[in-house]
Every structure is written in structure tokens, then in C-alpha cells.
Scaffold this motif. Structure first.
Motif, short mmCIF file in Angstrom:
data_model
loop_
_atom_site.label_atom_id
_atom_site.label_comp_id
_atom_site.label_asym_id
_atom_site.label_seq_id
_atom_site.Cartn_x
_atom_site.Cartn_y
_atom_site.Cartn_z
N UNK A 1 0.85 -1.18 0.00
CA UNK A 1 0.00 0.00 0.00
C UNK A 1 0.89 1.24 0.00
N UNK A 2 0.59 2.18 -0.86
CA UNK A 2 1.34 3.42 -0.97
C UNK A 2 0.52 4.53 -0.31
N UNK A 3 1.15 5.26 0.59
CA UNK A 3 0.47 6.37 1.28
C UNK A 3 1.05 7.69 0.80
N UNK A 4 0.17 8.65 0.57
CA UNK A 4 0.59 9.99 0.20
C UNK A 4 -0.12 11.00 1.07
N UNK A 5 0.62 12.02 1.44
CA UNK A 5 0.07 13.14 2.20
C UNK A 5 -0.07 14.29 1.21
N UNK A 6 -1.29 14.77 1.02
CA UNK A 6 -1.55 15.81 0.03
C UNK A 6 -1.94 17.10 0.75
N UNK A 7 -1.09 18.11 0.62
CA UNK A 7 -1.35 19.43 1.19
C UNK A 7 -2.11 20.22 0.13
N UNK A 8 -3.23 20.81 0.53
CA UNK A 8 -4.14 21.40 -0.45
C UNK A 8 -4.46 22.86 -0.10
N UNK A 9 -4.30 23.74 -1.10
CA UNK A 9 -4.74 25.13 -0.97
C UNK A 9 -6.09 25.24 -1.65
N UNK A 10 -7.02 25.93 -0.98
CA UNK A 10 -8.38 26.03 -1.51
C UNK A 10 -8.89 27.47 -1.42
N UNK A 11 -10.05 27.67 -1.99
CA UNK A 11 -10.78 28.91 -1.76
C UNK A 11 -11.26 28.86 -0.31
N UNK A 12 -10.84 29.82 0.50
CA UNK A 12 -11.09 29.78 1.93
C UNK A 12 -12.58 29.72 2.26
N UNK A 13 -13.40 30.38 1.47
CA UNK A 13 -14.83 30.40 1.77
C UNK A 13 -15.53 29.09 1.44
N UNK A 14 -14.82 28.12 0.83
CA UNK A 14 -15.44 26.85 0.46
C UNK A 14 -14.76 25.65 1.11
N UNK A 15 -13.96 25.86 2.14
CA UNK A 15 -13.20 24.77 2.75
C UNK A 15 -14.09 23.59 3.15
N UNK A 16 -15.19 23.79 3.87
CA UNK A 16 -16.00 22.62 4.28
C UNK A 16 -16.54 21.81 3.09
N UNK A 17 -17.03 22.50 2.07
CA UNK A 17 -17.59 21.79 0.91
C UNK A 17 -16.50 21.04 0.14
N UNK A 18 -15.36 21.69 -0.02
CA UNK A 18 -14.25 21.05 -0.73
C UNK A 18 -13.74 19.85 0.05
N UNK A 19 -13.62 19.99 1.37
CA UNK A 19 -13.16 18.88 2.22
C UNK A 19 -14.10 17.68 2.10
N UNK A 20 -15.39 17.94 2.08
CA UNK A 20 -16.36 16.84 1.96
C UNK A 20 -16.24 16.15 0.60
N UNK A 21 -16.04 16.93 -0.46
CA UNK A 21 -15.89 16.33 -1.79
C UNK A 21 -14.63 15.47 -1.87
#
Length: 93
Positions: A1-21
């Protein structure tokens, strides 16, 4: 199993919706909302390196509001559970 840690920059006003997607994507095991330079951190676990391309640039980066990613592939996973098991070997005489 390969594990990756992905650091993500988003539109701040949409963090919860993007996180759920992102969390709903296959191969994504956790998504964390964090402080600092990045807005989210996603843990991705796949069977082959090629699968990372399908998940990260192929899906995560295409979610509306994701502005960029920085991916770190792990060499080895350490956990408290693994360390306890390793140090317990041979001590039950």
C-alpha cells in the motif's frame, strides 16, 4: 500500500464543501482542515504509484475551489501500534 500526504490550498470560503468532496473520493482515507500555509491535508492510500496520478491531479485538483496541491509520498509508515508490537517481540518469556 502506498500512502501519500496531500497538502491542499483552496478557496477559503469553500473549505468545508471542498473537504467533503475530497473525503468522498475513493482512496482518500482522511481529510483534515488545518492552520498554516495550506487549508486541507488529505491522506491518500493506493496500491500502485500510477493510481496517485488518477486520484491527485485527476480528481482532487479538478474539484472547483482547489487552487493547488503539494504531494508527499511516504517511504515507510510508523505508528504507535506498530512500535509497540515491534518492541514486544521476545519479551513474553
Amino acid at each position: 500500500m502506498i500512502s501519500a500526504i496531500v497538502l491542499i490550498k483552496t478557496s477559503v470560503d469553500r473549505i468545508p464543501e471542498i473537504a467533503e468532496q475530497i473525503a468522498a473520493l475513493e482512496s482518500v482515507t482522511e481529510v483534515f482542515s488545518v492552520t498554516g500555509t495550506y487549508d486541507l491535508i488529505a491522506m491518500v492510500r493506493v496500491h500502485q504509484h500510477e493510481d496517485l496520478a488518477e486520484v491527485i491531479p485527476g480528481r482532487i485538483s479538478k474539484i472547483p475551489g482547489v487552487r493547488g496541491t503539494d504531494t508527499h509520498v511516504s517511504f515507510r509508515t510508523y505508528s504507535q501500534h506498530d512500535l509497540e508490537a515491534a518492541f514486544a517481540i521476545g519479551l513474553d518469556n
